[in-house]
Design a protein around this motif. Structure first.
Motif, PDB file in Angstrom:
ATOM      1  N   SER A 138       0.830  -1.204   0.000  1.00 42.23           N
ATOM      2  CA  SER A 138       0.000   0.000   0.000  1.00 42.23           C
ATOM      3  C   SER A 138       0.864   1.254   0.000  1.00 42.23           C
ATOM      4  CB  SER A 138      -0.905   0.022   1.234  1.00 42.23           C
ATOM      5  OG  SER A 138      -1.813  -1.042   1.161  1.00 42.23           O
ATOM      6  N   LEU A 139       0.402   2.251  -0.743  1.00 42.97           N
ATOM      7  CA  LEU A 139       1.051   3.559  -0.804  1.00 42.97           C
ATOM      8  C   LEU A 139       0.015   4.624  -0.486  1.00 42.97           C
ATOM      9  CD1 LEU A 139       2.837   3.261  -4.273  1.00 42.97           C
ATOM     10  CD2 LEU A 139       3.877   2.911  -2.053  1.00 42.97           C
ATOM     11  N   GLU A 140       0.464   5.733   0.063  1.00 41.53           N
ATOM     12  CA  GLU A 140      -0.426   6.875   0.275  1.00 41.53           C
ATOM     13  C   GLU A 140      -0.406   7.728  -0.977  1.00 41.53           C
ATOM     14  OE1 GLU A 140      -2.463   7.277   2.857  1.00 41.53           O
ATOM     15  OE2 GLU A 140      -1.679   5.362   3.565  1.00 41.53           O
ATOM     16  N   GLU A 141      -1.576   8.013  -1.500  1.00 44.40           N
ATOM     17  CA  GLU A 141      -1.695   8.879  -2.668  1.00 44.40           C
ATOM     18  C   GLU A 141      -2.816   9.877  -2.387  1.00 44.40           C
ATOM     19  OE1 GLU A 141      -3.135   7.897  -6.936  1.00 44.40           O
ATOM     20  OE2 GLU A 141      -0.979   7.487  -6.868  1.00 44.40           O
ATOM     21  N   GLY A 142      -2.423  11.110  -2.152  1.00 47.38           N
ATOM     22  CA  GLY A 142      -3.424  12.110  -1.773  1.00 47.38           C
ATOM     23  C   GLY A 142      -3.998  11.769  -0.410  1.00 47.38           C
ATOM     24  N   ASN A 143      -5.320  11.708  -0.315  1.00 44.01           N
ATOM     25  CA  ASN A 143      -5.989  11.403   0.949  1.00 44.01           C
ATOM     26  C   ASN A 143      -6.350   9.934   1.091  1.00 44.01           C
ATOM     27  OD1 ASN A 143      -5.850  14.083   1.625  1.00 44.01           O
ATOM     28  ND2 ASN A 143      -7.889  14.558   0.833  1.00 44.01           N
ATOM     29  N   SER A 144      -5.919   9.114   0.154  1.00 38.55           N
ATOM     30  CA  SER A 144      -6.307   7.708   0.223  1.00 38.55           C
ATOM     31  C   SER A 144      -5.101   6.790   0.083  1.00 38.55           C
ATOM     32  CB  SER A 144      -7.336   7.404  -0.876  1.00 38.55           C
ATOM     33  OG  SER A 144      -6.747   7.607  -2.138  1.00 38.55           O
ATOM     34  N   SER A 145      -5.371   5.526   0.329  1.00 45.37           N
ATOM     35  CA  SER A 145      -4.351   4.507   0.207  1.00 45.37           C
ATOM     36  C   SER A 145      -4.607   3.736  -1.082  1.00 45.37           C
ATOM     37  CB  SER A 145      -4.432   3.572   1.416  1.00 45.37           C
ATOM     38  OG  SER A 145      -3.444   2.589   1.339  1.00 45.37           O
ATOM     39  N   VAL A 146      -3.550   3.396  -1.784  1.00 48.02           N
ATOM     40  CA  VAL A 146      -3.659   2.665  -3.037  1.00 48.02           C
ATOM     41  C   VAL A 146      -2.718   1.472  -2.971  1.00 48.02           C
ATOM     42  CG1 VAL A 146      -1.935   4.136  -4.158  1.00 48.02           C
ATOM     43  CG2 VAL A 146      -3.540   2.880  -5.547  1.00 48.02           C
ATOM     44  N   TYR A 147      -3.170   0.342  -3.514  1.00 48.66           N
ATOM     45  CA  TYR A 147      -2.323  -0.841  -3.592  1.00 48.66           C
ATOM     46  C   TYR A 147      -1.480  -0.730  -4.854  1.00 48.66           C
ATOM     47  CZ  TYR A 147      -0.764  -5.630  -3.751  1.00 48.66           C
ATOM     48  OH  TYR A 147       0.026  -6.755  -3.786  1.00 48.66           O
ATOM     49  N   ALA A 148      -0.197  -0.997  -4.763  1.00 49.05           N
ATOM     50  CA  ALA A 148       0.688  -0.887  -5.918  1.00 49.05           C
ATOM     51  C   ALA A 148       1.555  -2.126  -6.039  1.00 49.05           C
ATOM     52  CB  ALA A 148       1.571   0.350  -5.792  1.00 49.05           C
ATOM     53  N   ALA A 149       1.773  -2.551  -7.266  1.00 50.33           N
ATOM     54  CA  ALA A 149       2.702  -3.630  -7.585  1.00 50.33           C
ATOM     55  C   ALA A 149       3.682  -3.061  -8.594  1.00 50.33           C
ATOM     56  CB  ALA A 149       1.958  -4.822  -8.177  1.00 50.33           C
ATOM     57  N   SER A 150       4.978  -3.103  -8.264  1.00 56.05           N
ATOM     58  CA  SER A 150       5.955  -2.509  -9.174  1.00 56.05           C
ATOM     59  C   SER A 150       7.100  -3.468  -9.469  1.00 56.05           C
ATOM     60  CB  SER A 150       6.505  -1.194  -8.623  1.00 56.05           C
ATOM     61  OG  SER A 150       7.285  -1.424  -7.488  1.00 56.05           O
ATOM     62  N   ALA A 206      22.159   5.870  -7.309  1.00 49.60           N
ATOM     63  CA  ALA A 206      21.901   4.502  -7.763  1.00 49.60           C
ATOM     64  C   ALA A 206      21.925   4.433  -9.287  1.00 49.60           C
ATOM     65  CB  ALA A 206      20.545   4.041  -7.238  1.00 49.60           C
ATOM     66  N   LEU A 207      21.793   3.222  -9.790  1.00 53.11           N
ATOM     67  CA  LEU A 207      21.738   3.013 -11.236  1.00 53.11           C
ATOM     68  C   LEU A 207      20.456   3.588 -11.825  1.00 53.11           C
ATOM     69  CD1 LEU A 207      22.779  -0.761 -11.327  1.00 53.11           C
ATOM     70  CD2 LEU A 207      24.197   1.195 -11.995  1.00 53.11           C
ATOM     71  N   PRO A 208      20.474   3.994 -13.091  1.00 52.06           N
ATOM     72  CA  PRO A 208      19.227   4.401 -13.757  1.00 52.06           C
ATOM     73  C   PRO A 208      18.250   3.219 -13.743  1.00 52.06           C
ATOM     74  CG  PRO A 208      21.129   5.011 -15.084  1.00 52.06           C
ATOM     75  CD  PRO A 208      21.639   4.139 -13.976  1.00 52.06           C
ATOM     76  N   THR A 209      16.961   3.532 -13.668  1.00 55.17           N
ATOM     77  CA  THR A 209      15.951   2.487 -13.553  1.00 55.17           C
ATOM     78  C   THR A 209      14.787   2.723 -14.512  1.00 55.17           C
ATOM     79  OG1 THR A 209      14.736   3.703 -11.848  1.00 55.17           O
ATOM     80  CG2 THR A 209      16.413   2.129 -11.091  1.00 55.17           C
ATOM     81  N   MET A 210      14.097   1.640 -14.807  1.00 53.01           N
ATOM     82  CA  MET A 210      12.796   1.701 -15.459  1.00 53.01           C
ATOM     83  C   MET A 210      11.852   0.963 -14.517  1.00 53.01           C
ATOM     84  SD  MET A 210      11.305   0.084 -19.003  1.00 53.01           S
ATOM     85  CE  MET A 210      11.867   1.380 -20.110  1.00 53.01           C
ATOM     86  N   THR A 211      10.814   1.663 -14.054  1.00 56.39           N
ATOM     87  CA  THR A 211       9.861   1.068 -13.124  1.00 56.39           C
ATOM     88  C   THR A 211       8.475   1.012 -13.751  1.00 56.39           C
ATOM     89  OG1 THR A 211      11.123   1.935 -11.246  1.00 56.39           O
ATOM     90  CG2 THR A 211       8.850   1.241 -10.818  1.00 56.39           C
ATOM     91  N   ILE A 212       7.906  -0.168 -13.729  1.00 55.10           N
ATOM     92  CA  ILE A 212       6.544  -0.375 -14.213  1.00 55.10           C
ATOM     93  C   ILE A 212       5.686  -0.622 -12.979  1.00 55.10           C
ATOM     94  CG2 ILE A 212       5.043  -1.832 -15.628  1.00 55.10           C
ATOM     95  CD1 ILE A 212       7.609  -2.515 -17.253  1.00 55.10           C
ATOM     96  N   THR A 213       4.683   0.230 -12.787  1.00 56.27           N
ATOM     97  CA  THR A 213       3.853   0.153 -11.579  1.00 56.27           C
ATOM     98  C   THR A 213       2.386   0.072 -11.938  1.00 56.27           C
ATOM     99  OG1 THR A 213       5.480   1.524 -10.414  1.00 56.27           O
ATOM    100  CG2 THR A 213       3.345   1.249  -9.363  1.00 56.27           C
ATOM    101  N   GLY A 214       1.716  -0.856 -11.304  1.00 60.47           N
ATOM    102  CA  GLY A 214       0.276  -0.951 -11.402  1.00 60.47           C
ATOM    103  C   GLY A 214      -0.328  -0.395 -10.128  1.00 60.47           C
ATOM    104  N   TYR A 215      -1.278   0.513 -10.239  1.00 57.98           N
ATOM    105  CA  TYR A 215      -1.959   1.114  -9.087  1.00 57.98           C
ATOM    106  C   TYR A 215      -3.411   0.619  -9.076  1.00 57.98           C
ATOM    107  CZ  TYR A 215       1.946   4.384  -9.269  1.00 57.98           C
ATOM    108  OH  TYR A 215       3.208   4.942  -9.303  1.00 57.98           O
ATOM    109  N   TYR A 216      -3.864   0.171  -7.911  1.00 59.85           N
ATOM    110  CA  TYR A 216      -5.202  -0.394  -7.788  1.00 59.85           C
ATOM    111  C   TYR A 216      -5.937   0.308  -6.644  1.00 59.85           C
ATOM    112  CZ  TYR A 216      -3.097  -3.551 -10.957  1.00 59.85           C
ATOM    113  OH  TYR A 216      -2.455  -4.044 -12.058  1.00 59.85           O
ATOM    114  N   TYR A 217      -7.035   0.995  -6.975  1.00 66.23           N
ATOM    115  CA  TYR A 217      -7.766   1.822  -6.013  1.00 66.23           C
ATOM    116  C   TYR A 217      -8.912   1.060  -5.400  1.00 66.23           C
ATOM    117  CZ  TYR A 217      -5.090   5.350  -8.438  1.00 66.23           C
ATOM    118  OH  TYR A 217      -4.060   6.067  -8.985  1.00 66.23           O
TER     119      TYR A 217
END
Length: 158
Positions: A76-88, A147-158
């Motif tokens: 879970s991550l905080e996004e604004g006033n709510s919590s969102v589930y994220a897979a990255s 750190a090393l340069p990165t590419m991050t793919i993230t799915g956010y689920y509300y």
């Protein structure tokens, strides 16, 4: 194109299509994603021998040649006033610059019917979805200072 270069392109394509995108899109579980990475000859870094906890939510994997890294995380991550589930899923390499990863992103996510990008941030792509209030998928290339340069793919689920 030389054979090692072709092999590297296949490896990177596999990291995106067989590991990162299915994981971030929740088409594959954490455990099945680890198995897919291991099928591509990824392993845990040397010295990281402890068994994974049943409730583990992050893991680092390294390619057999030591050049590429994959980091899987979920929670879970905080996004604004709510919590969102994220897979990255984050990929990096000691041989890939920000430019290399950005070129990879432009080649992989250039379909404007499926992906959008902003002129303000050419290192980010967002998947077009019919229900953005329920979930979204984004890809971002970054260059952290320490750190090393990165590419991050993230799915956010509300």
């Amino acid at each position: 194109m030389s054979t090692p270069a072709v092999a590297q392109e296949r490896l990177v394509a596999g990291m995106l299509t067989d590991v990162c995108l299915p994981y971030a899109a929740r088409a594959r579980s954490f455990e099945k994603t680890i198995r897919a990475a291991r099928d591509m000859q990824f392993r845990r870094p040397t010295g990281d021998n402890a068994p994974l906890d049943d409730w583990a939510s992050e893991i680092d994997l390294i390619s057999s040649d030591g050049n590429w890294r994959i980091r899987l995380e979920e929670g879970s991550l905080e996004e604004g006033n709510s919590s969102v589930y994220a897979a990255s899923c984050t990929i990096s390499s000691r041989h890939a610059s920000v430019r290399d990863l950005a070129d990879l992103g432009r080649r992989a996510f250039r379909d404007p019917a499926r992906w959008s990008t902003s002129p303000d941030n050419l290192l980010r792509w967002d998947r077009r979805t019919q229900r953005p209030e329920e979930h979204r998928l984004s890809v971002e290339v970054a260059a952290p200072a320490d750190a090393l340069p990165t590419m991050t793919i993230t799915g956010y689920y509300y």
